[in-house]
Each structure stands twice: as structure tokens, then as C-alpha cells.
Design an enzyme around this catalytic site. Structure first.
Site, PDB file in Angstrom:
ATOM      1  N   ARG A  24      18.746 -42.578  38.369  1.00  0.00           N
ATOM      2  CA  ARG A  24      17.360 -42.199  38.152  1.00  0.00           C
ATOM      3  C   ARG A  24      17.217 -40.818  37.546  1.00  0.00           C
ATOM      4  NH1 ARG A  24      17.913 -42.972  43.963  1.00  0.00           N
ATOM      5  NH2 ARG A  24      17.308 -45.043  43.336  1.00  0.00           N
ATOM      6  N   SER A 117      13.227 -45.428  44.174  1.00  0.00           N
ATOM      7  CA  SER A 117      13.242 -45.495  45.629  1.00  0.00           C
ATOM      8  C   SER A 117      12.187 -44.615  46.295  1.00  0.00           C
ATOM      9  CB  SER A 117      14.657 -45.151  46.117  1.00  0.00           C
ATOM     10  OG  SER A 117      14.771 -45.340  47.494  1.00  0.00           O
ATOM     11  N   HIS A 118      12.647 -43.610  47.018  1.00  0.00           N
ATOM     12  CA  HIS A 118      11.780 -42.743  47.820  1.00  0.00           C
ATOM     13  C   HIS A 118      11.302 -41.526  47.036  1.00  0.00           C
ATOM     14  CE1 HIS A 118      15.998 -41.789  47.911  1.00  0.00           C
ATOM     15  NE2 HIS A 118      15.664 -40.528  48.053  1.00  0.00           N
ATOM     16  N   ASP A 289       9.398 -46.833  52.210  1.00  0.00           N
ATOM     17  CA  ASP A 289       9.454 -46.022  50.994  1.00  0.00           C
ATOM     18  C   ASP A 289       8.948 -46.830  49.802  1.00  0.00           C
ATOM     19  OD1 ASP A 289      11.667 -47.676  50.649  1.00  0.00           O
ATOM     20  OD2 ASP A 289      12.875 -46.119  49.693  1.00  0.00           O
ATOM     21  N   ASP A 291      10.178 -48.486  47.309  1.00  0.00           N
ATOM     22  CA  ASP A 291      10.725 -49.807  46.983  1.00  0.00           C
ATOM     23  C   ASP A 291      11.001 -50.651  48.230  1.00  0.00           C
ATOM     24  OD1 ASP A 291      12.869 -48.139  47.716  1.00  0.00           O
ATOM     25  OD2 ASP A 291      14.301 -49.333  46.576  1.00  0.00           O
ATOM     26  N   ASP A 293      12.930 -50.411  50.959  1.00  0.00           N
ATOM     27  CA  ASP A 293      14.170 -50.623  51.718  1.00  0.00           C
ATOM     28  C   ASP A 293      14.286 -49.682  52.919  1.00  0.00           C
ATOM     29  OD1 ASP A 293      14.592 -48.481  50.051  1.00  0.00           O
ATOM     30  OD2 ASP A 293      16.519 -49.160  49.253  1.00  0.00           O
ATOM     31  N   ARG A 294      13.541 -48.554  52.898  1.00  0.00           N
ATOM     32  CA  ARG A 294      13.615 -47.632  54.047  1.00  0.00           C
ATOM     33  C   ARG A 294      12.490 -47.890  55.034  1.00  0.00           C
ATOM     34  NH1 ARG A 294      15.116 -41.586  51.914  1.00  0.00           N
ATOM     35  NH2 ARG A 294      17.030 -42.194  50.849  1.00  0.00           N
ATOM     36  N   THR A 358      28.204 -42.539  52.517  1.00  0.00           N
ATOM     37  CA  THR A 358      26.764 -42.684  52.306  1.00  0.00           C
ATOM     38  C   THR A 358      26.482 -43.625  51.133  1.00  0.00           C
ATOM     39  OG1 THR A 358      26.348 -40.504  53.186  1.00  0.00           O
ATOM     40  CG2 THR A 358      24.713 -41.357  51.658  1.00  0.00           C
ATOM     41  N   GLU A 377      21.832 -46.388  58.166  1.00  0.00           N
ATOM     42  CA  GLU A 377      22.082 -45.017  57.747  1.00  0.00           C
ATOM     43  C   GLU A 377      21.028 -44.128  58.399  1.00  0.00           C
ATOM     44  OE1 GLU A 377      23.837 -44.389  53.689  1.00  0.00           O
ATOM     45  OE2 GLU A 377      22.276 -45.822  53.214  1.00  0.00           O
ATOM     46  N   SER A 379      19.366 -42.026  57.057  1.00  0.00           N
ATOM     47  CA  SER A 379      18.301 -41.765  56.094  1.00  0.00           C
ATOM     48  C   SER A 379      17.253 -42.876  56.094  1.00  0.00           C
ATOM     49  CB  SER A 379      18.920 -41.625  54.712  1.00  0.00           C
ATOM     50  OG  SER A 379      19.743 -42.749  54.443  1.00  0.00           O
ATOM     51  N   LYS A 390      19.383 -52.570  52.362  1.00  0.00           N
ATOM     52  CA  LYS A 390      18.659 -52.250  53.579  1.00  0.00           C
ATOM     53  C   LYS A 390      17.253 -52.820  53.437  1.00  0.00           C
ATOM     54  CE  LYS A 390      18.026 -47.510  51.913  1.00  0.00           C
ATOM     55  NZ  LYS A 390      19.177 -46.958  51.179  1.00  0.00           N
TER      56      LYS A 390
HETATM   57  C1  G1P Z   1      20.163 -40.914  50.140  1.00  0.00           C
HETATM   58  C2  G1P Z   1      20.556 -41.155  51.574  1.00  0.00           C
HETATM   59  C3  G1P Z   1      21.539 -42.305  51.650  1.00  0.00           C
HETATM   60  C4  G1P Z   1      20.943 -43.532  50.976  1.00  0.00           C
HETATM   61  C5  G1P Z   1      20.481 -43.203  49.583  1.00  0.00           C
HETATM   62  C6  G1P Z   1      19.709 -44.360  48.968  1.00  0.00           C
HETATM   63  O1  G1P Z   1      21.299 -40.563  49.413  1.00  0.00           O
HETATM   64  O2  G1P Z   1      21.088 -40.002  52.163  1.00  0.00           O
HETATM   65  O3  G1P Z   1      21.853 -42.540  52.983  1.00  0.00           O
HETATM   66  O4  G1P Z   1      21.884 -44.563  50.913  1.00  0.00           O
HETATM   67  O5  G1P Z   1      19.613 -42.084  49.609  1.00  0.00           O
HETATM   68  O6  G1P Z   1      18.585 -44.705  49.721  1.00  0.00           O
HETATM   69  P1  G1P Z   1      21.674 -39.055  49.087  1.00  0.00           P
HETATM   70  O7  G1P Z   1      20.467 -38.461  48.397  1.00  0.00           O
HETATM   71  O8  G1P Z   1      21.899 -38.371  50.395  1.00  0.00           O
HETATM   72  O9  G1P Z   1      22.898 -39.129  48.244  1.00  0.00           O
HETATM   73 ZN    ZN Z   2      14.401 -47.029  48.685  1.00  0.00          ZN
END
Ligand code: G1P
Ligand code: ZN
Length: 563
Positions: A24, A117-118, A289, A291, A293-294, A358, A377, A379, A390
Site C-alpha cells: 500500500r 486495511s486499517h 477496521d 476491510d 478483518d480486525r 507478524t 495477533e 493487533s 483474520k
Molecule cells: C500490522 C500488525 C500485524 C498485522 C498487519 C496486517 O502489521 O502489527 O499484526 O498482521 O498489520 O493487519 P505491522 O504494521 O505491525 O507490520
Molecule cells: Zn484489515
């Protein structure tokens, strides 16, 4: 309609080194001439190779700005590259877990997901293109590396510029491109996903919990879709299937800029949910979030369930979910920085528990080989082997299943868990958008620190507490299934009482560097369970900040987000 494709000469570009999940950048980068076209061509060629011609793929996204334009480009590029069939999300909206579900259900060769994503969305914010493979999971490193390598070599891409598709209309459309048939089917992923959730969970039991059937108090829930992709899924499941009033499902209209919100379900960016729950009128709150998944789970009065505890509680109670009654519980897994709470459950139940780097992609092989049922995770990611991503809404339904079975509040469930297993106190500090050079320098210093074995056995003190260093390393993982090695996955300082300090740089941020500092300490003394993690972990936090010199090197006095 007969269409022809054309070959466009293009220049190589630096597509972006693979991070922890997907790829991204800011929207403005994707809008640069040919950037998206180049990226999509590299993805298709590198990920599918010989299988590209005649393949079936899915395309969907979280509804953020630029998603519709990118979808059309992908359709045109797939058509020109001989793809046979594309399953395209209705209006471009398909959550990441729903994409995984669709790949597996319709046995596609892969999928492209348009999401960051987030991360925030909108004309000045982020966009991303992510590729998932035929098992439904994120592309493994070998594939993302191949995509990246190709971005440095690409000289042309193929496109069918005259092909247009109305993705607001469900159903099949057929085209003749260079003499072959190309089918675009616009699908409603919400129905596919909801049908699957109804196979997995006992909806009657959840409905009974929410509506208070059998003389029980109804459970008043508040579900916040953060103006991301989850709105339609939340409405369908909560309002239509479970009879939740519309007023209990908020921010359910997907917006291209998420209404200006930062669609990350944590205590900072989902503060609205926290504030509402603090009023005490809801017994359960959840947010997702962008998309989907969180997830974040809150109990009454905004009682916060850490994702690590959430994983451990679900691990302890999976048997109340019909899916696991059928499949049995195989094993558990967590990402390395996630707390060890789930390990205690695995230990008690005599199940395998894996510690992976991760990123969700590391769970895929374990699931495919039948060794993993539930993973998570820290996160805010929780999921199971029902798909290969997830799954925020799955986690919420899993929690509601546990509450229905136990007839307890969220807080009671957590407190009972601590009583049984002890409490893994946990916190994560995020320093977002740091300057890259100082952040790298800090990590280099930490690498030197862990390379010096004379540090093992050293005593480190802060306040009244003293900790002895038992182990220092940069986490390395050998995949038990394919033996691939992922090294340098995070600096770990582990003490003799199992407390841990972990540092790593984020692989998902889109500007500057984000430093993540993870702190964990275990407590078996029941008298201490109600203390705040910030108080309990204060000495370890101080030690971490001192060893890393984070404040001095980055100039950051405080983190951006504390979890
Ligand atoms: C972050 C989270 C990780 C997750 C990823 C995608 O990655 O810490 O656990 O899998 O987003 O959602 P990071 O930014 O820490 O590399
Ligand atoms: Zn996401």
C-alpha cells in the site's frame, strides 16, 4: 461484443517492497501514470505465471477512494491477459474475510483485494493492492518478492481499454476479447459470507442471547462498522438475522473516506465506541477496521478485552461453536509479539501452539496442513481455519457464542479466565510516522545490543523491580511445513520470569516509519488482576525506553497509540 486488447509500453517502477501484508501507498502514487496498471500486470504475471491464461480470479475491496477506478483497470487488464472469468464484488465492496471465503467457495485461482486495511482513505490518504492465493490467504513472501522483482523489470502491460462493466448490477456479463470468452460475474459476497457464518455458528443461541429469550435479560450490543466495508455485513447479520435494532449498528454506510475516520478498531481510533460503552447501557461492543478483518471487543462500561486475551478465551471455549464440534480443535497459533496467554490454554489442553512472525500469511501453511484451528495477533486480529484471513465478524460471533454458552458478561468471562490461568499483562506502544533514519538507527543499536551475548544474565532495574535477562535475539521462524526461514522478525529481550520486551518496525504504514514496542509481564497473584497494565508494566516500559534510547533517538516523548 468483440474487443481487442493492446500492449502498452511502460517503464519499470519501484512497486514497493513487501511488508507484513499486502502492498500500500498513498493514493497519489497509484494515480501516477501507469502505476496501477504496472502493479496489476506485475501481480498477475508474477503470482500466476503459466496459469494466468484461462484462470478465474476474484476482485473486491473495502470501498475506499480509487477502488472503483482500480477495479475497472483490473477488469481490463485481466481481459487482455486471457483470464477466463472474474468474480467482481457488487459495487466493488467485499471484505477481506469475504474475499477469502469466495476464493475457497468458488475455487478461484486467487483474488485481488483493493484495500489499505486499517489505514485512512480518501483522495489524500492511502490505497493498496493486495493479492491472495488459491487457498484464500495472503500471498506468501515468495510471491510478494516475485511481484516486487517484476516491478523492476516490467516493460509493457496488456489492457483492453474499451471494455466497460457496470459493477452495480449483479449477474454475468460475457465479452469476446481477442477471440476468447471473458466472463465478468458481479456477485453479492454478503450472502456467501452470511451463509457460511450460519454453517459455523448456532445463530439461534446467539439470537437467544441478544433478545433475552427464556426470561433472560437481553444483551444490548453496539456494533460499529467505522464506515468501512463491514456495514452491509453487519446489517445483514445483526439486523436481518439476529433482530438487532438498527440504532445498535452504527457507521454502517461504507464511505470512500471512512467519514474522515481512521478505520482502525483500537482504543484511540474507535474512541466513540469506548465512550458509548462507558455509559453502561450496552453489555457488548465491537468495531472493525476498513476491510473487516480486525476486531475490537469491549464489555459493559468499556471493559477492554485485549486481543491476546480474546484469543486465549476463545481457545478455551471453542467447543461451544458447532464448526469446531465437527472439525475438532487441531492446534493454536499466535504471532510472536502476541502475549503468551493462549500458550497456557494450549498447554492445559495438550495441543500444539505455534509462534509465528507478524502477519496472517504465516498461519496459512499450518491451517492447510491440518495443524491449526484458531490463531490471532495482538493487533486486533483473530480467526480460524474456516478461511485463510483474520475475520472480525467471525470473532464477534465467536464471542457471542461463548457468552451465550456461559451466560456470563464479558468481564466475568475474562476474570474467570485469569483466575484459571493467571493474567498476561500486556501493552503495545506505537510511535507512528517517525522519521525513517532515526528509527532505523534505533533498530540497528538494538541489533547490536542483542548480538552482544555478555548482556545475557545482566540485571536491569527500574523502581523497585529488577529483571534478569534470560534471552536476547532477533526472532527467526522456520515454517514447520515448507521449511522456509523468515529471519529478523523482531528484537526480543526475554527475562527470567518470562516478561518480554519486543521492538519491531511496522510493515504496513504508508509514510515514515512506525516503531512498535510490545511489553508483557505475567502475574499469577489474583490480588493483582485488577491493576492497570500501564501501572504493572511501568518498570518494563522504562527499561525498554532506556535500552532502546527511543526518546532520545527519535525525539518522541509519547507514543501515538497505546493499546
Ligand atoms: C500490522 C500488525 C500485524 C498485522 C498487519 C496486517 O502489521 O502489527 O499484526 O498482521 O498489520 O493487519 P505491522 O504494521 O505491525 O507490520
Ligand atoms: Zn484489515
Amino acid at each position: 461484443m468483440a474487443l481487442t486488447s493492446k500492449i502498452v509500453q511502460t517503464k519499470t517502477f519501484d512497486g514497493q517492497k513487501p511488508g507484513t501484508s499486502g502492498l500500500r501507498k498513498a493514493v497519489k502514487v497509484y494515480k501516477e501514470e501507469n502505476y496501477t496498471e504496472n502493479f496489476v500486470q506485475c501481480t498477475l504475471t508474477a503470482a500466476l505465471g503459466d496459469k494466468l491464461t484461462g484462470s478465474t480470479l476474484a476482485v473486491g475491496g473495502d470501498g475506499r477512494y480509487f477502488g472503483k477506478e482500480a477495479t475497472l483497470k483490473i477488469i481490463q487488464i485481466c481481459a487482455a491477459n486471457g483470464v477466463s472469468k472474474l468474480l467482481v464484488a457488487h459495487n466493488g465492496l467485499m471484505s477481506t474475510p469475504a474475499v477469502s471465503c469466495v476464493i475457497r467457495k468458488y475455487k478461484t485461482d486467487g483474488a485481488i483485494i483493493l484495500t489499505a486495511s486499517h489505514n485512512p482513505g480518501g483522495p489524500d490518504a492511502d490505497f493498496g493492492i493486495k493479492y491472495n492465493i488459491a487457498n484464500g490467504g495472503p500471498a506468501p513472501e515468495a510471491v510478494t518478492n516475485a511481484i516486487y522483482d517484476m516491478t523492476k523489470k516490467i516493460s509493457s502491460y496488456k489492457i483492453c481499454p474499451d471494455l466497460t462493466v457496470d459493477i452495480s448490477k449483479l449477474g454475468k456479463q460475457e465479452f469476446q476479447v481477442d477471440g476468447h470468452t471473458f466472463i465478468v460475474e458481479v456477485i453479492d459476497s454478503v450472502s456467501d459470507y452470511v451463509a457460511y457464518m450460519k454453517e459455523i455458528f448456532d445463530f439461534d443461541a446467539i439470537k437467544g442471547l441478544l433478545q433475552g429469550l427464556g426470561g433472560k435479560q437481553p444483551l444490548n450490543v453496539l456494533i460499529n462498522a467505522m464506515h468501512g466495508v463491514m456495514g452491509p455485513y453487519v446489517k445483514k447479520i445483526f439486523q436481518e438475522e439476529l433482530g438487532t435494532p438498527a440504532s445498535n449498528c452504527v457507521n454502517c454506510e461504507p464511505l470512500e473516506d471512512f467519514g474522515g475516520l481512521h478505520p482502525d478498531p483500537n482504543l484511540t481510533y474507535a474512541a466513540d465506541l469506548v465512550e458509548e460503552l462507558k455509559k453502561g447501557q450496552h453489555g457488548f461492543g465491537a468495531a472493525f477496521d476498513g476491510d473487516g478483518d480486525r476486531n475490537m471487543i469491549l464489555g459493559q462500561n468499556a471493559f477492554f478485552v485485549t486481543p491476546s486475551d480474546s484469543l486465549a478465551v476463545l481457545a478455551d471455549n471453542l467447543e461451544c461453536i458447532p464448526y469446531f464440534q465437527k472439525t475438532g480443535v487441531k492446534g493454536y497459533a499466535r504471532s510472536m509479539p502476541t502475549s503468551g496467554a493462549v500458550d497456557r490454554v494450549a498447554n492445559k489442553k495438550g495441543k500444539e501452539c505455534f509462534e509465528v512472525p507478524t502477519g496472517w500469511k504465516f498461519f496459512g501453511n499450518l491451517m492447510d496442513s491440518g495443524r491449526l484451528s484458531l490463531c490471532g495477533e495482538e493487533s486486533f486480529g483473530t480467526g480460524s481455519d474456516h478461511i485463510r484471513e483474520k475475520d472480525g465478524l467471525w470473532a464477534v460471533l465467536a464471542w457471542l457464542s461463548v457468552l451465550a454458552r456461559k451466560q456470563q458478561s464479558v468481564e466475568e468471562v475474562i476474570r474467570e479466565h485469569w483466575k484459571l490461568y493467571g493474567r498476561n499483562f500486556y501493552t503495545r506502544y506505537d510511535y507512528e510516522n517517525c522519521e525513517t533514519d532515526p528509527a532505523n538507527k534505533m533498530m540497528a543499536n538494538l541489533n547490536n545490543y542483542i548480538s552482544d551475548s555478555s548482556n545475557i544474565g545482566q540485571l536491569l532495574s527500574s523502581g523497585e523491580k529488577t529483571y534478569k535477562i534470560a534471552k536476547i535475539d532477533n526472532f527467526s521462524y522456520t515454517d514447520p511445513v515448507d521449511a522456509s526461514v523468515s529471519s529478523k522478525q523482531g528484537i526480543r529481550i526475554i527475562f527470567s520470569d518470562d516478561s518480554r520486551i519486543i521492538f519491531r518496525l511496522s510493515g504496513t504504514g504508508s509514510s515514515g516509519a512506525t516503531i512498535r514496542m510490545y511489553i508483557e509481564g505475567y502475574e499469577s497473584d489474583e490480588q493483582k488482576f485488577s491493576l492497570s497494565p500501564q501501572d504493572v508494566l511501568k518498570p518494563l516500559i522504562e527499561i525498554a525506553l532506556t535500552i532502546s534510547q527511543l526518546r532520545e533517538i527519535t525525539g518522541r516523548k509519547e507514543p501515538t497509540v497505546i493499546t
